[in-house]
Design an enzyme around this catalytic site. Structure first.
Site, mmCIF file in Angstrom:
data_model
loop_
_atom_site.group_PDB
_atom_site.id
_atom_site.type_symbol
_atom_site.label_atom_id
_atom_site.label_comp_id
_atom_site.label_asym_id
_atom_site.label_seq_id
_atom_site.Cartn_x
_atom_site.Cartn_y
_atom_site.Cartn_z
ATOM 1 N N HIS A 1 -17.292 -0.542 -34.558
ATOM 2 C CA HIS A 1 -16.856 0.274 -33.393
ATOM 3 C C HIS A 1 -16.424 1.655 -33.845
ATOM 4 O O HIS A 1 -15.242 1.915 -33.967
ATOM 5 C CB HIS A 1 -15.710 -0.433 -32.668
ATOM 6 C CG HIS A 1 -15.441 0.112 -31.301
ATOM 7 N ND1 HIS A 1 -14.705 1.224 -31.066
ATOM 8 C CD2 HIS A 1 -15.833 -0.331 -30.079
ATOM 9 C CE1 HIS A 1 -14.613 1.460 -29.763
ATOM 10 N NE2 HIS A 1 -15.293 0.530 -29.138
ATOM 11 N N HIS B 1 33.637 24.442 -43.334
ATOM 12 C CA HIS B 1 32.206 24.410 -43.003
ATOM 13 C C HIS B 1 31.383 23.593 -43.996
ATOM 14 O O HIS B 1 30.533 22.813 -43.603
ATOM 15 C CB HIS B 1 31.652 25.829 -42.914
ATOM 16 C CG HIS B 1 32.247 26.599 -41.793
ATOM 17 N ND1 HIS B 1 32.065 26.238 -40.469
ATOM 18 C CD2 HIS B 1 33.046 27.679 -41.765
ATOM 19 C CE1 HIS B 1 32.711 27.083 -39.693
ATOM 20 N NE2 HIS B 1 33.330 27.969 -40.457
HETATM 21 ZN ZN ZN Z 1 35.430 30.082 -37.123
#
Ligand code: ZN
Length: 422
Positions: free
Chosen positions: A328, A262
């Site tokens: 303007h 991870h």
């Molecule tokens: Zn897993």
């Protein structure tokens, strides 16, 4: 063109969380197109939400966890893998606890849940995360390599020389069917030697042979054995798919992973996002001046952010120093609508005049249609103009343009140009 999808109706699932061991109810709720995947803690006051994006990752220890402020949603990778695998773009995932239920350790119970809820197409096209050139990261013996590919292909190798699983390899060209049959059923795995260590850290309180494959030196402890001979490496593919969905859109690439996890997956995703952010600046002011004949004070594009097939997006920062604000209007500066039209036309001009057959030509207005002005544009605004090319010939071009500020449309129009030699 494929359309974005959500689920048809709200559906719930109750189960024990792997690490914290508490019983949690997870509820999937249909979400509008463009909303993406969002988690919601319904057990906390004001039901805080966390979108499933990589910048919300706060921990990669034994799973991927999201956080914002004090609010946490842990172990999101398996539900995200199921959503990625079933091509669900938009859904609200409510939980009444800190961690997603472990289910049986695989993504299959979440696949069943989504299928039971039903899947519906929505009004917006699916956006994909694509790359134009190879990209990789490496660290010690870990590798993640991303190659351009028109779909999703994952090649994965794991190596646990001290355990009974040793080296395993898997390769899938992933579509919904392959995901459901070959990837989703593979369960989380862990090593017997680690179980005590993790328990002492307060982790895997909900872990059991019901929701994980446990491996020791001699083999598998689960009586029923493995679901696939290479179930562990297949589960790593599942984890990677869940993590990759933190890009906020499905990736189209061939990913080759060696001994990733991870933490390393998230590093890759951050790098991919970084690359995308850099890539978005396609043309700077020097490039624009090479294509357009306009110059100060009449050049009304600062940067081209994106240029694709028949589409271009340009940016103009409106500062209080714009020369026209003097008159303007004195004390009440507003960008003249005619100059918004001009800014749109210039963004279109960059596209039309970049085409090799139109190099060196000039683009003149031949017609303006369906012009609408919805909101005033004032100093400090960032005017983003998106142009779609409807028709492009050697002497004419037709485009549709929409300008917005902070995501809200301020003006739109269609233009007809004639392209003439200087
Ligand atoms: Zn897993």
């Amino acid at each position: 063109m494929s359309l974005q999808k959500t689920i048809e109706r709200t559906i719930s699932y109750k189960g024990v969380a792997l690490h914290l061991g508490e019983e949690v109810t997870l509820t999937l709720v249909p979400a509008s197109a463009g909303e993406g995947i969002v988690f919601m803690r319904e057990d906390i006051a004001h039901s805080p939400r966390i979108s499933a994006r990589v910048n919300k990752v706060f921990s990669n220890m034994r799973g991927t966890s999201l956080g914002e402020g004090e609010v946490r949603v842990r172990t999101v990778e398996h539900i995200l893998a199921a959503l990625a695998g079933l091509e669900i773009d938009n859904v609200l995932v409510k939980v009444d606890g800190e961690e997603i239920p472990a289910a049986d350790g695989s993504a299959l119970p979440f696949v069943d849940l989504i299928q039971k809820a039903g899947v519906v197409e929505q009004g917006l096209p699916r956006q994909f995360f694509k790359i134009d050139e190879p990209l990789w990261i490496e660290e010690e013996d870990k590798r993640l390599i991303v190659l351009p590919y028109p779909g999703l292909k994952i090649t994965y190798t794991v190596d646990f020389p001290d355990s009974s699983i040793k080296s395993q390899f898997a390769e899938f060209t992933v579509d919904e069917k392959v995901f459901i049959q070959e990837i989703a059923p593979s369960r989380t795995f862990g090593f017997m030697e680690e179980v005590e260590k993790l328990r002492r850290k307060g982790l895997i309180k909900g872990g059991s042979l019901e929701n994980a494959v446990v491996i020791d030196k001699n083999g598998i402890l689960n009586k029923e054995g493995l679901r696939f001979s290479n179930e562990p490496v297949r589960h790593k593919v599942l984890d990677l798919m869940g993590d990759l969905y933190l890009l906020g859109k499905p990736i189209q690439a061939h990913i080759i992973a060696v001994k990733s996890g991870h933490l390393f997956n998230v590093k890759l995703i951050k790098k991919l996002e970084e690359l995308k952010n850099r890539k978005r600046i396609v043309l700077n002011i020097d490039d624009i001046e090479r294509v357009l004949p306009h110059r100060y004070p009449f050049l009304l594009v600062d940067r081209i952010l994106e240029q694709g097939e028949r589409e271009i997006v340009g940016l103009k920062n409106i500062t209080v120093n714009e020369p026209y604000f003097v008159g303007h209007f004195p004390g009440h500066p507003v960008v003249p609508a005619a100059l918004i039209i001009e800014a749109m036309a210039q963004v279109a001009g960059v596209y039309l005049l970049s085409a090799s057959k139109n190099r060196g030509k000039l683009a003149y207005f031949a017609g303006i249609d369906k012009a609408r002005f919805r909101k005033p544009v004032v100093p400090g605004d960032q005017l983003i103009t998106r142009v779609k090319v409807l028709n492009l010939r050697s002497s004419t071009g037709k485009v549709q343009a929409t300008s917005s500020v902070d995501g809200k449309i301020v003006a739109e129009a269609e233009f007809l140009f004639s392209l003439v030699k200087r």
